[in-house]
Scaffold this active site. Structure first.
Site, PDB file in Angstrom:
ATOM      1  N   ASP A   1     -17.593   6.769  -1.185  1.00  0.00           N
ATOM      2  CA  ASP A   1     -15.946   6.601  -0.418  1.00  0.00           C
ATOM      3  C   ASP A   1     -16.015   7.973   0.215  1.00  0.00           C
ATOM      4  OD1 ASP A   1     -13.348   5.695   0.336  1.00  0.00           O
ATOM      5  OD2 ASP A   1     -12.558   6.106  -1.574  1.00  0.00           O
TER       6      ASP A   1
ATOM      7  N   HIS B   1      -7.379   0.965  -6.603  1.00  0.00           N
ATOM      8  CA  HIS B   1      -7.542  -0.127  -5.373  1.00  0.00           C
ATOM      9  C   HIS B   1      -8.318  -1.332  -5.602  1.00  0.00           C
ATOM     10  CE1 HIS B   1      -7.785  -1.481  -1.391  1.00  0.00           C
ATOM     11  NE2 HIS B   1      -8.620  -0.548  -0.670  1.00  0.00           N
TER      12      HIS B   1
ATOM     13  N   CYS C   1     -16.383   1.475   0.847  1.00  0.00           N
ATOM     14  CA  CYS C   1     -15.483   0.438   0.988  1.00  0.00           C
ATOM     15  C   CYS C   1     -14.667   0.656   2.469  1.00  0.00           C
ATOM     16  CB  CYS C   1     -14.243   0.930   0.077  1.00  0.00           C
ATOM     17  SG  CYS C   1     -13.842   2.721   0.136  1.00  0.00           S
TER      18      CYS C   1
ATOM     19  N   GLN D   1     -10.077  -4.214  -3.249  1.00  0.00           N
ATOM     20  CA  GLN D   1     -11.393  -3.639  -2.861  1.00  0.00           C
ATOM     21  C   GLN D   1     -12.381  -3.985  -3.693  1.00  0.00           C
ATOM     22  OE1 GLN D   1     -12.133  -1.860   0.146  1.00  0.00           O
ATOM     23  NE2 GLN D   1     -14.178  -2.524  -0.783  1.00  0.00           N
TER      24      GLN D   1
ATOM     25  N   ARG E   1     -13.594  -8.944   1.855  1.00  0.00           N
ATOM     26  CA  ARG E   1     -12.240  -8.789   1.610  1.00  0.00           C
ATOM     27  C   ARG E   1     -11.333 -10.082   1.834  1.00  0.00           C
ATOM     28  NH1 ARG E   1     -10.413  -3.571   1.430  1.00  0.00           N
ATOM     29  NH2 ARG E   1      -8.435  -4.550   0.716  1.00  0.00           N
TER      30      ARG E   1
ATOM     31  N   ARG F   1       0.898  -1.328   0.000  1.00  0.00           N
ATOM     32  CA  ARG F   1       0.049  -0.056  -0.057  1.00  0.00           C
ATOM     33  C   ARG F   1       0.787   1.465   0.084  1.00  0.00           C
ATOM     34  NH1 ARG F   1      -5.465   1.280   3.596  1.00  0.00           N
ATOM     35  NH2 ARG F   1      -6.129  -0.167   1.805  1.00  0.00           N
TER      36      ARG F   1
HETATM   37  N1  NVA Z   1     -10.178   6.701  -1.275  1.00  0.00           N
HETATM   38  C1  NVA Z   1      -9.852   6.003   0.057  1.00  0.00           C
HETATM   39  C2  NVA Z   1      -9.777   4.682   0.420  1.00  0.00           C
HETATM   40  C3  NVA Z   1      -9.526   4.006   1.711  1.00  0.00           C
HETATM   41  C4  NVA Z   1      -9.836   2.616   1.701  1.00  0.00           C
HETATM   42  C5  NVA Z   1      -8.209   6.425   0.327  1.00  0.00           C
HETATM   43  O1  NVA Z   1      -7.390   6.413  -0.593  1.00  0.00           O
HETATM   44  O2  NVA Z   1      -8.035   6.983   1.466  1.00  0.00           O
HETATM   45  N1   CP Z   2     -11.338  -0.367   2.466  1.00  0.00           N
HETATM   46  C1   CP Z   2     -10.142  -0.554   2.715  1.00  0.00           C
HETATM   47  O1   CP Z   2      -9.069  -0.655   2.066  1.00  0.00           O
HETATM   48  O2   CP Z   2      -9.967  -0.234   4.189  1.00  0.00           O
HETATM   49  P1   CP Z   2      -8.391   0.045   4.921  1.00  0.00           P
HETATM   50  O3   CP Z   2      -7.835   1.307   4.651  1.00  0.00           O
HETATM   51  O4   CP Z   2      -8.820  -0.087   6.459  1.00  0.00           O
HETATM   52  O5   CP Z   2      -7.700  -1.190   4.511  1.00  0.00           O
END
Ligand code: NVA
Ligand code: CP
Length: 309
Positions: A218, A129, A258, A132, A286, A102
């Site tokens: 989101d 992502h 998500c 997800q 997930r 990540r």
């Molecule tokens: N769009 C959000 C998704 C979190 C799972 C982010 O990138 O923070």
């Molecule tokens: N939806 C998702 O990816 O959650 P986290 O940021 O908690 O991993």
């Protein structure tokens, strides 16, 4: 780059994507169906951003498949002190059998994958992502026994939205993306989907939700955008998924997010906690989808068909 790396959904065609979701559905009923394909395998989890679902579901999935996970946060790694990702990749190559990452910029993920001899799995970048969306597809499949219903994504043109568009283009479901002016997906991205007439980009949340079966949103403030918080809250104020907006959807529509969710911003408390919300099922999915993904990478069973298309 290891050919089994999973950086986005485009490694799938329609059949292989459906197949992995159906395998995940079986796994949701029979958790240990797949045996210990990761026995004696160690997977590094490089997380430069926060995570609850992705980190824990991957760790559990890896362990349930007989492997072990090493969590490497920003504060643990020399990356946090400036060591290049390409050096990190070449070091880890000698220790572990895979990397779940990540990161911020998508270019860093591509660089990591380029220098990794082991499979790299995208656990979110600023750009997309994909893991997800595997869980989202499973949730919709479990609800409607098909993917081919109308989906509406209301909110920021962000990483989640991009992966949703990719999924829609592969499977062929109707998808509306409704974002405020200035927060749409970039023209260059939209241009790639110009010929997919079932994917529509709009600024109108009501148009997107009308007769939809899946209403998805989101956060308005993704990780790394904290400094824009006040401006974003103001610019997105007409895009909350509220009961009023939801009333334009089909009677049996479901709400997806998500997570993490910010109540009173992108979604009302009433919708998030309401009877049409499937957000916790979606979060639990997930685990099943990531396990199916890991299994397909490491068993070789599906790799010719799915990942090396
Ligand atoms: N769009 C959000 C998704 C979190 C799972 C982010 O990138 O923070
Ligand atoms: N939806 C998702 O990816 O959650 P986290 O940021 O908690 O991993």
């Amino acid at each position: 780059m290891n050919k089994k790396s999973f950086l986005d959904l485009t490694v799938f065609d329609s059949n292989s994507l459906r197949e992995i979701i159906k395998l995940s559905d079986k796994l949701s009923r029979e958790r240990f169906l797949l045996g210990d394909v990761l026995k004696q395998k160690i997977i590094a989890l490089i997380f430069l951003k926060h995570s609850t679902r992705t980190r824990v579901s991957f760790e559990v999935a890896i362990r349930e498949l007989g492997g072990s996970a090493i969590f490497l946060g920003r504060d643990e790694l020399q990356i946090g002190r400036g060591e290049p990702i390409k050096d990190t990749a070449r070091v880890l190559n000698g220790y572990v059998h895979g990397i779940v990452a990540r990161l911020y910029g998508h270019d860093s993920l591509i660089e990591l994958a380029k220098y990794s001899s082991v499979p790299v799995i995208n656990a979110l970048t600023d750009y997309n992502h994909p893991v997800q969306i595997l869980a989202d597809l499973l949730t919709v499949y479990q609800e409607f026994k098909t993917f081919k219903v109308k989906w509406a994504y209301v909110g920021d043109g962000n990483n989640v939205a991009r992966s949703l568009v990719e999924a829609a283009s592969i499977i062929g479901f109707e998808l509306y993306i409704a974002s405020p002016q200035g927060y749409e997906l970039e023209d260059e991205f939209k241009e790639k989907y110009r010929n997919f007439d079932f994917i529509k980009f709009t600024n109108d949340p009501i148009l997107s939700v009308k007769d939809a079966s899946v209403i998805y949103t989101d956060t308005w403030i993704s990780m790394g955008q904290e400094e824009e918080k006040e401006k974003r809250i103001s610019d997105f104020k007409n895009y909350m998924v509220s009961s009023q907006l939801f009333s334009y959807a089909k009677d049996d529509a479901i709400f997806l997010h998500c997570l993490p969710a910010y109540r009173g911003l992108e979604v009302s408390e009433e919708i998030l906690e309401g009877e049409r919300s499937r957000v916790f099922k979606q979060a639990h999915n997930r685990l099943h989808t990531e396990k199916a993904l890991l299994w397909s990478i490491y068993s070789g069973y599906l790799s010719d068909k799915i990942l090396l298309k």
